[in-house]
Scaffold this active site. Structure first.
Site, mmCIF file in Angstrom:
data_model
loop_
_atom_site.group_PDB
_atom_site.id
_atom_site.type_symbol
_atom_site.label_atom_id
_atom_site.label_comp_id
_atom_site.label_asym_id
_atom_site.label_seq_id
_atom_site.Cartn_x
_atom_site.Cartn_y
_atom_site.Cartn_z
ATOM 1 N N SER A 124 0.833 -1.207 0.000
ATOM 2 C CA SER A 124 0.000 0.000 0.000
ATOM 3 C C SER A 124 0.865 1.253 0.000
ATOM 4 O O SER A 124 1.926 1.264 0.636
ATOM 5 C CB SER A 124 -0.896 0.008 1.236
ATOM 6 O OG SER A 124 -1.518 1.280 1.382
ATOM 7 N N TYR B 48 -1.754 0.161 10.182
ATOM 8 C CA TYR B 48 -1.799 -0.439 8.841
ATOM 9 C C TYR B 48 -0.550 -0.054 8.049
ATOM 10 O O TYR B 48 0.118 -0.908 7.466
ATOM 11 C CB TYR B 48 -3.066 0.046 8.135
ATOM 12 C CG TYR B 48 -3.235 -0.459 6.719
ATOM 13 C CD1 TYR B 48 -3.566 -1.786 6.478
ATOM 14 C CD2 TYR B 48 -3.089 0.398 5.635
ATOM 15 C CE1 TYR B 48 -3.739 -2.253 5.177
ATOM 16 C CE2 TYR B 48 -3.259 -0.052 4.334
ATOM 17 C CZ TYR B 48 -3.583 -1.377 4.113
ATOM 18 O OH TYR B 48 -3.753 -1.828 2.822
#
Length: 300
Positions: A133, A146
């Site tokens: 990501s 995250y």
């Protein structure tokens, strides 16, 4: 191919099956709607396997199955797609357990699966494609747990890429923009997570930040996800190219706006980067203890 209950994993499993490949697709729950859908829409070549990446026994069972069925041929490709994040909040507000949960799935689970499959991948001179990501490259507000797990994953895969070169294994990272996958666009899910976070916060932290601060973050995130892209084909195509191209790219960036985002991240000063990420993603209001009206109340 891990994380096929929904989103990128499910779409990629279907795509590779249509192309004629033998696909081992792992799901968290064999009875989930996503698993049922794959069962109905795919050929008998596709094998569904139950796997929770936080459980070593699940990973070992899957490794055993794949080994048994690919021993003569080796394994051409591994797609690390499974990912986890269930709370949006400042790092100080996130319980340590949330950081650990993200690391368990996004980093340690992928590491254990990759290491377990490497002998088969080495014998085939195959591919490793991992969905990471942009949050692992940039400090997105309220995504610390995250983002940190994805940063660790990206670095791990870059290291594998360098180390596995002599074996002829090519390693690619996929860094998608914002897409509608799984629960990411379900306001009810995020509202429930927000309530659970508020209930777990120590009183002092709740006083300092304020309940309305957490509410506002949650609202902004839900608004942001409303414009997420529904068509997952750019990501599926990037994963497929990573598996099949003669010379796959080291990094793929499917999604709109990532070019300008990385340009700002690489070349502009920190304060500009921070302003951009807040304007683009989440721009929290001032915490309660820093607001003027709070100071006035305290003085009174």
């Amino acid at each position: 191919l891990s994380g096929c209950d929904s989103g990128f994993g499910q779409a990629t499993a279907r795509h590779l099956d249509i192309m004629g490949f033998r696909v081992f697709a792992s799901v968290l729950d064999l009875q989930s709607p996503g698993a049922q859908e794959l069962r109905q829409s795919c050929s008998s070549r596709l094998t569904l396997l139950q796997m929770d990446l936080t459980k070593t026994e699940d990973i070992q069972r899957v490794l055993q199955h794949i080994q048994t069925h690919t021993n003569s041929t080796g394994l051409w490709g591994l797609v690390n797609n499974a990912g986890f994040n269930d709370t949006i909040a400042d790092a100080e507000l996130l319980p340590l357990g949330k950081f650990r949960a993200c690391m368990e799935v996004n980093f340690f689970g992928s590491l254990e699966l990759t290491k377990g499959l490497l002998p088969l991948l080495r014998s085939a001179g195959g591919r490793i494609v991992t969905v990471s990501s942009p949050a692992g490259d940039m400090p997105f507000p309220c995504l610390a747990a995250y983002g940190a797990s994805k940063a660790a994953l990206s670095l791990l895969m870059d290291t594998f890429r360098s180390e596995l070169q002599p074996w002829g294994i090519k390693v690619s990272l996929i860094l998608p923009g914002y897409y509608k996958t799984g629960t990411t666009c379900d306001p009810a899910f995020w509202n429930l997570q927000k309530q659970q976070l508020l209930a777990s916060l120590p009183q002092e932290l709740l006083q300092a930040y304020g309940e309305d601060y957490v509410e506002e973050i949650n609202q902004q995130f839900i608004q942001f996800m409303k414009v997420a892209v529904e068509d997952l084909s750019a990501v599926v195509n990037s994963i497929t190219e990573g598996l099949l191209a003669a010379n796959p790219a080291v990094r793929y960036y499917p999604g709109q706006g990532l070019g300008i985002m990385y340009f700002i991240h690489r070349y502009l000063p920190y304060f500009v980067r921070d302003l951009f990420l807040k304007g683009f993603f989440i721009n929290p209001k001032l915490p309660r203890a820093l607001r003027r009206e709070h100071h006035n109340d305290v003085k009174k």
